[in-house]
Design a protein around this motif. Sequence first.
Motif, PDB file in Angstrom:
ATOM      1  N   ILE A 142     -28.386 -19.858  34.056  1.00 48.28           N
ATOM      2  CA  ILE A 142     -27.140 -20.402  33.494  1.00 48.28           C
ATOM      3  C   ILE A 142     -27.304 -20.698  32.003  1.00 48.28           C
ATOM      4  N   ILE A 143     -28.382 -21.357  31.637  1.00 43.19           N
ATOM      5  CA  ILE A 143     -28.591 -21.675  30.225  1.00 43.19           C
ATOM      6  C   ILE A 143     -28.917 -20.419  29.435  1.00 43.19           C
ATOM      7  N   GLY A 144     -29.650 -19.483  30.049  1.00 38.48           N
ATOM      8  CA  GLY A 144     -29.992 -18.236  29.380  1.00 38.48           C
ATOM      9  C   GLY A 144     -28.782 -17.385  29.037  1.00 38.48           C
ATOM     10  N   ILE A 145     -27.746 -17.464  29.851  1.00 38.05           N
ATOM     11  CA  ILE A 145     -26.516 -16.724  29.564  1.00 38.05           C
ATOM     12  C   ILE A 145     -25.847 -17.261  28.303  1.00 38.05           C
ATOM     13  N   ALA A 146     -25.939 -18.563  28.093  1.00 41.54           N
ATOM     14  CA  ALA A 146     -25.279 -19.187  26.951  1.00 41.54           C
ATOM     15  C   ALA A 146     -26.032 -18.992  25.638  1.00 41.54           C
ATOM     16  N   VAL A 147     -27.289 -18.576  25.721  1.00 43.72           N
ATOM     17  CA  VAL A 147     -28.113 -18.404  24.523  1.00 43.72           C
ATOM     18  C   VAL A 147     -27.831 -17.047  23.902  1.00 43.72           C
ATOM     19  N   ASN A 148     -27.575 -17.030  22.606  1.00 43.62           N
ATOM     20  CA  ASN A 148     -27.253 -15.790  21.915  1.00 43.62           C
ATOM     21  C   ASN A 148     -28.413 -15.217  21.123  1.00 43.62           C
ATOM     22  N   SER A 149     -29.449 -15.981  20.911  1.00 38.87           N
ATOM     23  CA  SER A 149     -30.569 -15.556  20.078  1.00 38.87           C
ATOM     24  C   SER A 149     -31.786 -15.270  20.956  1.00 38.87           C
ATOM     25  N   ILE A 150     -32.514 -14.227  20.631  1.00 38.82           N
ATOM     26  CA  ILE A 150     -33.720 -13.910  21.395  1.00 38.82           C
ATOM     27  C   ILE A 150     -34.781 -14.984  21.191  1.00 38.82           C
ATOM     28  N   ILE A 188     -37.940 -19.377  23.618  1.00 37.19           N
ATOM     29  CA  ILE A 188     -38.271 -20.806  23.692  1.00 37.19           C
ATOM     30  C   ILE A 188     -37.850 -21.374  25.039  1.00 37.19           C
ATOM     31  N   LEU A 189     -36.673 -20.996  25.521  1.00 39.70           N
ATOM     32  CA  LEU A 189     -36.204 -21.425  26.836  1.00 39.70           C
ATOM     33  C   LEU A 189     -37.137 -20.906  27.926  1.00 39.70           C
ATOM     34  N   SER A 190     -37.593 -19.675  27.799  1.00 40.06           N
ATOM     35  CA  SER A 190     -38.500 -19.091  28.782  1.00 40.06           C
ATOM     36  C   SER A 190     -39.825 -19.845  28.818  1.00 40.06           C
ATOM     37  N   LEU A 191     -40.347 -20.172  27.653  1.00 37.01           N
ATOM     38  CA  LEU A 191     -41.580 -20.946  27.597  1.00 37.01           C
ATOM     39  C   LEU A 191     -41.392 -22.335  28.205  1.00 37.01           C
ATOM     40  N   ALA A 192     -40.226 -22.918  27.991  1.00 34.62           N
ATOM     41  CA  ALA A 192     -39.936 -24.227  28.579  1.00 34.62           C
ATOM     42  C   ALA A 192     -39.892 -24.138  30.107  1.00 34.62           C
ATOM     43  N   ILE A 208     -26.796  -3.929  23.312  1.00 37.90           N
ATOM     44  CA  ILE A 208     -27.471  -3.529  24.537  1.00 37.90           C
ATOM     45  C   ILE A 208     -28.971  -3.782  24.455  1.00 37.90           C
ATOM     46  N   ASN A 209     -29.554  -3.667  23.268  1.00 42.29           N
ATOM     47  CA  ASN A 209     -30.996  -3.914  23.117  1.00 42.29           C
ATOM     48  C   ASN A 209     -31.346  -5.357  23.426  1.00 42.29           C
ATOM     49  N   ILE A 210     -30.524  -6.289  22.983  1.00 40.74           N
ATOM     50  CA  ILE A 210     -30.763  -7.706  23.259  1.00 40.74           C
ATOM     51  C   ILE A 210     -30.645  -7.983  24.748  1.00 40.74           C
ATOM     52  N   ILE A 211     -29.669  -7.375  25.392  1.00 41.54           N
ATOM     53  CA  ILE A 211     -29.485  -7.568  26.831  1.00 41.54           C
ATOM     54  C   ILE A 211     -30.692  -7.031  27.601  1.00 41.54           C
ATOM     55  N   ILE A 212     -31.214  -5.886  27.201  1.00 46.87           N
ATOM     56  CA  ILE A 212     -32.384  -5.307  27.872  1.00 46.87           C
ATOM     57  C   ILE A 212     -33.612  -6.187  27.669  1.00 46.87           C
ATOM     58  N   ILE A 213     -33.839  -6.647  26.441  1.00 47.18           N
ATOM     59  CA  ILE A 213     -34.993  -7.504  26.151  1.00 47.18           C
ATOM     60  C   ILE A 213     -34.905  -8.812  26.927  1.00 47.18           C
ATOM     61  N   GLU A 214     -33.730  -9.441  26.946  1.00 47.83           N
ATOM     62  CA  GLU A 214     -33.565 -10.690  27.683  1.00 47.83           C
ATOM     63  C   GLU A 214     -33.743 -10.474  29.175  1.00 47.83           C
ATOM     64  N   SER A 215     -33.296  -9.343  29.685  1.00 49.85           N
ATOM     65  CA  SER A 215     -33.466  -9.050  31.113  1.00 49.85           C
ATOM     66  C   SER A 215     -34.935  -8.888  31.470  1.00 49.85           C
ATOM     67  N   ILE A 216     -35.687  -8.187  30.633  1.00 50.58           N
ATOM     68  CA  ILE A 216     -37.116  -8.012  30.882  1.00 50.58           C
ATOM     69  C   ILE A 216     -37.839  -9.350  30.830  1.00 50.58           C
ATOM     70  N   ILE A 217     -37.488 -10.176  29.854  1.00 48.44           N
ATOM     71  CA  ILE A 217     -38.098 -11.512  29.742  1.00 48.44           C
ATOM     72  C   ILE A 217     -37.738 -12.351  30.958  1.00 48.44           C
ATOM     73  N   TYR A 218     -36.474 -12.303  31.392  1.00 49.05           N
ATOM     74  CA  TYR A 218     -36.038 -13.095  32.546  1.00 49.05           C
ATOM     75  C   TYR A 218     -36.784 -12.672  33.809  1.00 49.05           C
ATOM     76  N   ILE A 219     -36.918 -11.379  34.022  1.00 50.78           N
ATOM     77  CA  ILE A 219     -37.622 -10.885  35.209  1.00 50.78           C
ATOM     78  C   ILE A 219     -39.089 -11.298  35.167  1.00 50.78           C
TER      79      ILE A 219
END
Length: 75
Positions: free
Chosen positions: A44-52, A57-61, A5-16
Amino acid sequence: MNFNINIIIIESIIYITVGIIAGYLLRDKEFKKIKRIILLFYLIIGIAVNSILYFIILSLAVLLTALLILRHFEY
Protein backbone atom coordinates in the motif's frame (compact mmCIF):
# COMPACT_ATOMS: atom_id res chain seq x y z
CA MET A 1 -0.13 11.07 -14.56
CA ASN A 2 3.01 10.01 -16.39
CA PHE A 3 3.92 6.34 -16.00
CA ASN A 4 7.44 5.19 -16.73
CA ILE A 5 7.56 1.47 -17.48
CA ASN A 6 11.20 1.19 -16.36
CA ILE A 7 10.34 2.48 -12.88
CA ILE A 8 7.43 0.06 -12.62
CA ILE A 9 9.67 -2.88 -13.61
CA ILE A 10 12.42 -1.88 -11.14
CA GLU A 11 9.93 -1.41 -8.30
CA SER A 12 8.31 -4.76 -9.10
CA ILE A 13 11.66 -6.56 -9.00
CA ILE A 14 12.53 -4.87 -5.70
CA TYR A 15 9.10 -5.71 -4.25
CA ILE A 16 9.38 -9.38 -5.24
CA THR A 17 12.92 -9.62 -3.86
CA VAL A 18 11.98 -7.97 -0.56
CA GLY A 19 8.88 -10.17 -0.32
CA ILE A 20 10.97 -13.31 -0.75
CA ILE A 21 13.57 -12.19 1.78
CA ALA A 22 10.94 -11.12 4.35
CA GLY A 23 9.08 -14.38 3.75
CA TYR A 24 12.26 -16.35 4.37
CA LEU A 25 13.06 -14.42 7.54
CA LEU A 26 9.53 -14.83 8.91
CA ARG A 27 8.94 -18.37 7.65
CA ASP A 28 7.67 -19.87 10.90
CA LYS A 29 3.93 -20.41 11.33
CA GLU A 30 3.78 -18.02 14.26
CA PHE A 31 4.97 -15.16 12.03
CA LYS A 32 2.44 -15.79 9.23
CA LYS A 33 -0.01 -13.02 10.22
CA ILE A 34 2.76 -10.55 10.98
CA LYS A 35 4.39 -11.25 7.61
CA ARG A 36 1.09 -10.68 5.80
CA ILE A 37 0.51 -7.37 7.58
CA ILE A 38 4.04 -6.14 6.86
CA LEU A 39 3.82 -7.04 3.16
CA LEU A 40 0.32 -5.54 2.85
CA PHE A 41 1.45 -2.22 4.30
CA TYR A 42 4.57 -2.40 2.13
CA LEU A 43 2.41 -2.81 -0.95
CA ILE A 44 0.00 0.00 0.00
CA ILE A 45 2.72 2.48 0.91
CA GLY A 46 4.87 1.37 -2.03
CA ILE A 47 2.10 2.27 -4.45
CA ALA A 48 2.04 5.82 -3.12
CA VAL A 49 5.80 6.28 -3.50
CA ASN A 50 6.85 7.93 -6.76
CA SER A 51 10.62 7.87 -6.36
CA ILE A 52 12.84 4.81 -6.63
CA LEU A 53 15.07 6.16 -3.86
CA TYR A 54 12.13 6.39 -1.45
CA PHE A 55 10.98 2.92 -2.53
CA ILE A 56 14.43 1.51 -1.75
CA ILE A 57 14.39 3.23 1.65
CA LEU A 58 10.92 1.77 2.28
CA SER A 59 12.19 -1.66 1.24
CA LEU A 60 15.11 -1.43 3.65
CA ALA A 61 12.71 -0.38 6.40
CA VAL A 62 10.55 -3.46 5.72
CA LEU A 63 13.57 -5.76 5.89
CA LEU A 64 14.77 -4.07 9.07
CA THR A 65 11.30 -4.50 10.59
CA ALA A 66 11.30 -8.19 9.69
CA LEU A 67 14.72 -8.62 11.29
CA LEU A 68 13.65 -6.77 14.44
CA ILE A 69 10.53 -8.93 14.77
CA LEU A 70 12.59 -12.06 14.29
CA ARG A 71 15.13 -10.97 16.89
CA HIS A 72 12.41 -9.92 19.34
CA PHE A 73 10.66 -13.28 19.27
CA GLU A 74 13.86 -15.35 19.27
CA TYR A 75 14.81 -14.21 22.77
